[in-house]
Design a protein around this motif. Structure first.
Motif, short mmCIF file in Angstrom:
data_model
loop_
_atom_site.label_atom_id
_atom_site.label_comp_id
_atom_site.label_asym_id
_atom_site.label_seq_id
_atom_site.Cartn_x
_atom_site.Cartn_y
_atom_site.Cartn_z
N UNK A 187 -21.92 36.48 -77.22
CA UNK A 187 -20.81 35.75 -78.35
C UNK A 187 -20.96 36.40 -79.64
N UNK A 188 -21.98 37.08 -79.78
CA UNK A 188 -22.07 37.71 -81.29
C UNK A 188 -21.49 39.11 -81.49
N UNK A 189 -20.96 39.35 -80.27
CA UNK A 189 -19.94 40.83 -80.08
C UNK A 189 -18.58 40.30 -80.18
N UNK A 190 -17.76 40.93 -81.25
CA UNK A 190 -16.28 40.93 -81.11
C UNK A 190 -15.77 42.27 -81.35
N UNK A 191 -15.13 43.12 -80.59
CA UNK A 191 -14.77 44.09 -80.35
C UNK A 191 -13.41 44.19 -81.02
N UNK A 192 -13.20 45.34 -81.86
CA UNK A 192 -11.57 45.49 -82.31
C UNK A 192 -10.90 46.48 -81.57
N UNK A 193 -9.57 46.30 -81.07
CA UNK A 193 -8.90 47.08 -80.47
C UNK A 193 -7.64 47.54 -81.33
N UNK A 194 -6.91 48.56 -81.30
CA UNK A 194 -5.85 48.94 -81.72
C UNK A 194 -4.70 49.06 -80.41
N UNK A 195 -3.59 49.07 -81.11
CA UNK A 195 -2.59 49.17 -79.94
C UNK A 195 -2.58 50.67 -79.24
N UNK A 196 -1.86 50.54 -78.09
CA UNK A 196 -1.81 51.91 -77.46
C UNK A 196 -0.31 51.84 -76.63
N UNK A 197 0.26 52.71 -76.64
CA UNK A 197 1.60 52.73 -75.99
C UNK A 197 1.50 52.98 -74.45
N UNK A 198 0.67 53.40 -74.30
CA UNK A 198 0.60 54.04 -72.60
C UNK A 198 0.37 52.91 -71.69
N UNK A 199 1.14 52.85 -70.76
CA UNK A 199 0.99 51.62 -69.74
C UNK A 199 -0.22 51.92 -68.75
N UNK A 200 -0.68 53.13 -68.69
CA UNK A 200 -1.82 53.54 -67.77
C UNK A 200 -3.15 53.09 -68.88
N UNK A 201 -3.30 53.77 -70.05
CA UNK A 201 -4.35 53.25 -70.70
C UNK A 201 -4.32 51.71 -71.00
N UNK A 202 -3.21 51.15 -71.28
CA UNK A 202 -3.46 49.70 -71.38
C UNK A 202 -4.08 48.98 -69.99
#
Length: 283
Positions: free
Chosen positions: A149-164
Motif C-alpha cells: 500500500x506504500x507503493x503507487x506506480x505511475x503509468x503513461x498512455x500507450x496506443x498499442x493494444x498488445x502493449x495495453x
C-alpha cells in the motif's frame, strides 16, 4: 564540416557527415556509456519530491525520481539521460534500480510516522511491456518487507493494444497484491479520457503545462474544472504538478485539487534531505 557527394557510380559514392551531427552522435554514445557505468557501479540515485495534501494541509507522499551522479559529485540533469535511456532500453534497468532503492528507503525509514501514505514511482513503457514485471516487483517488495500500500506506480498512455493488454495483466497482478496506480501526465496533448475509464487507476496527475495554462487561459480553466469534476465523480484523486507560487497553491486548494506538487514547496531532494524536509515541515 565534412562535405557530402553522391555520384552515380556506386564505387564513387561517399557519405558526408555533418560535424554537428558527428558531435551529437559522440555525445549520445558518451551518455550511453555513462548510463551503463552508473547502472553497473551504483551511481544511480533516487531523489524524492514532496507532495502536499490540500485537505490534510501537510505532505503525505512523494514522487521518486531517478538521478545519475558524476564522479565529481555533480548530478546529470534527467533531461540529458532519460530520453537516451528510453531509446536504448536501458530505462528498464534504471526503473528496476529506482524501485529497489525506493523499497529500501521505505524499509529503512518509518514513512508512516512522517505522515506519508505512499510513494509514487514511474513505470516506463518498456517496463509495462515486460511479462515478468509484476512478479519481479512483488519479489522485491517481499525481499524488503514493504507493505504494497506504500507503493503507487505511475503509468503513461500507450496506443498499442498488445502493449495495453500486457500492461493490464501486470496492473491486475500488482493491484491484487495491494499496489495502486496513477495515470501520469494527463493533459500533455495526447490524453484520452477513455484511458481513465479503461485503466484501473486511483489517481490522475494533471500535467504541468495543463496547470500553468489554467492560470493564463480561460478555455484551459474551463477544461481543467470540467475534467477535475469528472475525475472526482469517478471516485479518483487528482494531483497537480508544476505549482510554483503561493497564489497558484491557494487557487488549486480552493478548486478542490487533492494533492499538489511543485517547486513552490521543494525541488526533488536526495533521500537524507527529503527526510529532513519531512521532519521539519510535518511537525
Amino acid at each position: 564540416y565534412y562535405r557530402m557527394n553522391y555520384l552515380d557510380a556506386p564505387e564513387n559514392r561517399c557519405i558526408c557527415l555533418d560535424e554537428s551531427e558527428m558531435n551529437k552522435k559522440r555525445s549520445r554514445e558518451d551518455m550511453v556509456g555513462t548510463i551503463i557505468d552508473a547502472i553497473e557501479n551504483d551511481k544511480v540515485e533516487v531523489f524524492y519530491q514532496p507532495i502536499y495534501s490540500g485537505s490534510e494541509r501537510r505532505f503525505v507522499s512523494a514522487e521518486a525520481l531517478v538521478r545519475i551522479r558524476r564522479d565529481d559529485g555533480s548530478i546529470i540533469p534527467p533531461g540529458l539521460f532519460i530520453p537516451i535511456a528510453e531509446e536504448t532500453d536501458l530505462i528498464s534497468s534504471l526503473g528496476e534500480i529506482v524501485f529497489r532503492n525506493t523499497c529500501r528507503f521505505i524499509k529503512n525509514n518509518d514513512i508512516r510516522k512522517l505522515g506519508m501514505h505512499y510513494i509514487e514511482i514511474n513505470l516506463s513503457v518498456a517496463q509495462c511491456e515486460s511479462k515478468g514485471l509484476a512478479e519481479d516487483f512483488i519479489e522485491i517488495m517481499e525481499e524488503y518487507g514493504v507493505d504494497p500500500s506504500f507503493i503507487n506506480l505511475e503509468i503513461t498512455e500507450t496506443g498499442s493494444i498488445v502493449k495495453r493488454k500486457r500492461l493490464m495483466e501486470n496492473m491486475n497482478k500488482l493491484i491484487d497484491y495491494g499496489v495502486t496506480f496513477s495515470l501520469d501526465d494527463f493533459g500533455n496533448g495526447q490524453s484520452n479520457l477513455n484511458y481513465i475509464v479503461d485503466m484501473p487507476v486511483q489517481i490522475v496527475k494533471f500535467d504541468r503545462d495543463m496547470i500553468q495554462s489554467y492560470f493564463k487561459n480561460e478555455k484551459a480553466k474551463l477544461v481543467l474544472n470540467a475534467t477535475m469534476r469528472m475525475v472526482h465523480d469517478m471516485g479518483l484523486k487528482v494531483v497537480s504538478e508544476g505549482v510554483e507560487t503561493k497564489e497558484q497553491l491557494d487557487m488549486l486548494v480552493g478548486l478542490g485539487i487533492d494533492y499538489i506538487q511543485g517547486y513552490y514547496f521543494s525541488k526533488p531532494l536526495p533521500a537524507d534531505e527529503f527526510m529532513a524536509f519531512m521532519i521539519e515541515n510535518n511537525k
